[in-house]
Design an enzyme around this catalytic site. Structure first.
Site, mmCIF file in Angstrom:
data_model
loop_
_atom_site.group_PDB
_atom_site.id
_atom_site.type_symbol
_atom_site.label_atom_id
_atom_site.label_comp_id
_atom_site.label_asym_id
_atom_site.label_seq_id
_atom_site.Cartn_x
_atom_site.Cartn_y
_atom_site.Cartn_z
ATOM 1 N N VAL A 9 0.868 -1.178 0.000
ATOM 2 C CA VAL A 9 0.000 0.000 0.000
ATOM 3 C C VAL A 9 0.899 1.221 0.000
ATOM 4 O O VAL A 9 1.857 1.301 0.777
ATOM 5 C CB VAL A 9 -0.925 0.013 1.231
ATOM 6 C CG1 VAL A 9 -1.822 1.247 1.212
ATOM 7 C CG2 VAL A 9 -1.755 -1.255 1.294
ATOM 8 N N CYS A 10 0.621 2.175 -0.883
ATOM 9 C CA CYS A 10 1.364 3.431 -0.928
ATOM 10 C C CYS A 10 2.853 3.137 -1.145
ATOM 11 O O CYS A 10 3.218 2.298 -1.952
ATOM 12 C CB CYS A 10 1.085 4.228 0.348
ATOM 13 S SG CYS A 10 1.612 5.954 0.304
ATOM 14 N N ASN A 11 3.719 3.822 -0.401
ATOM 15 C CA ASN A 11 5.145 3.614 -0.625
ATOM 16 C C ASN A 11 5.707 2.405 0.116
ATOM 17 O O ASN A 11 6.926 2.247 0.214
ATOM 18 C CB ASN A 11 5.950 4.875 -0.312
ATOM 19 C CG ASN A 11 5.695 5.405 1.085
ATOM 20 O OD1 ASN A 11 5.384 4.645 2.007
ATOM 21 N ND2 ASN A 11 5.843 6.707 1.266
ATOM 22 N N THR B 89 3.259 3.295 -6.926
ATOM 23 C CA THR B 89 3.333 3.790 -5.554
ATOM 24 C C THR B 89 2.694 5.172 -5.527
ATOM 25 O O THR B 89 2.122 5.613 -6.528
ATOM 26 C CB THR B 89 4.795 3.813 -5.055
ATOM 27 O OG1 THR B 89 4.813 4.132 -3.653
ATOM 28 C CG2 THR B 89 5.625 4.851 -5.802
#
Length: 323
Positions: free
Chosen positions: A107-109, A127
């Site tokens: 999730v995300c970075n 990302t």
């Protein structure tokens, strides 16, 4: 029963953890007990984990004490994660788990943790929009997809920033149990089952910076000050006092896009600002930003953001100031 494990490390973005977990918890409401998701939070340190917003999470266990591989391993992100050095022990554990888990996702970075472990090498991944350039530069073997909400490449899933983890979790529920369950969960959480457009619509600027070249900076400033003018390559070459061919080559080399693409991106950015802050008709916004017609503006928005200008206003116009 499917087991989902999610990491929690100091400075983790709490919504990266709780958003997907709430999707799976809500899915259990619509599933027979034998199909329920069982969720575990695995800490990278002993005791409670402090999130980036100061909320404390109490993991079920330390990650390196976990013996059984889950059906899905989720790796969240955090605001400072891209600047962290590689954790060799965690990277080795992720490689081991990835070999045993049917699915692994970030999730995300959190994609940086997967990349440090080599799990994104030769794969497509995404990302948070703010970190895509750094991910691509630091891990050249990763085929970074900058404008995707989430990407699946084999058993590895990556998602864009923060709330995109909810989009990804809904998709995973869809893969497991079909559209009806995924839709019911989305209704419960009051979110879209499939978000329109890519994550560019959430980034602040599409217009690239052309660098410190004085001639090109003059052209850039001229474009931004005269968006309602024609702004052809010939017009801009005259501003730069260069031949059209030489100007076009020099500009593309410095900006990474053609002059025409630069102009269109600048117009989209200007229109976004007006749509967020003003209630002017679309045709007025289109004229002020140099599109000429609302139809041309709509086409440009669809090309660059994946949503129409009207949809963009409906999504982001709520943030404009009101008397």
């Amino acid at each position: 029963m499917s087991t989902i494990a999610i990491l929690a490390f100091p400075g983790v973005q709490s919504l990266d953890v709780t958003g997907p977990l709430d999707v799976f918890a809500e899915a259990n409401r619509f599933l027979a007990p034998r199909d329920h998701y069982r969720m575990r939070v695995l800490g990278t340190v002993d005791g409670a984990v402090a999130c980036s917003n100061a909320m404390l999470l109490q993991p079920h266990a330390r990650y390196d004490d976990e013996v059984d591989a889950p059906d899905l391993l989720l790796v969240p992100g955090g605001p400072d994660l891209p600047r962290h050095p590689a954790d060799t022990a965690l990277a080795a554990w992720l490689r081991t788990m990835a070999a045993r888990c049917p699915r692994i996702a970030s999730v995300c970075n959190g994609a940086f943790l997967l990349a440090h472990a080599g799990l994104l090498d030769g794969r497509r991944a995404t990302t948070h929009w703010n970190d895509v350039a750094l991910l691509a530069a630091r891990f050249p073997r990763v085929a970074v997809q900058p404008d995707r909400i989430f990407v699946r490449d084999g058993p590895v899933y990556t998602s864009a920033g923060v709330t995109a983890g909810i989009d990804l979790a809904l998709h995973l529920v869809y893969e497991d149990h079909g559209a009806d369950v995924s839709l019911n969960v989305a209704k419960r959480l009051v979110v879209f089952t499939q978000r329109s457009g890519g994550q560019s619509q959430f980034s602040p600027y599409l217009t690239p910076y052309v660098g410190d070249d004085s001639v090109l900076r003059t052209v850039q400033d001229h474009v931004l000050a005269h968006l309602d003018a024609p702004l052809t390559v010939a017009d801009l070459a005259r501003v730069a006092a260069l031949s059209e061919r030489h100007f076009a080559r020099q500009f593309a080399r410095a900006a990474g896009v053609t002059p025409a693409e630069f102009v269109e991106r600048a117009r989209v950015d200007a229109a976004r600002a007006l749509l967020e802050r003003a209630d002017q008709p679309l045709k007025t916004v289109a004229h002020r930003c140099g599109f000429g017609t609302a139809a041309r503006m709509r086409a440009a928005f669809l090309r660059h953001l994946g949503v129409s200008a009207l949809d963009y206003r409906q999504h982001f116009g709520a943030f404009r100031q009101r008397d």
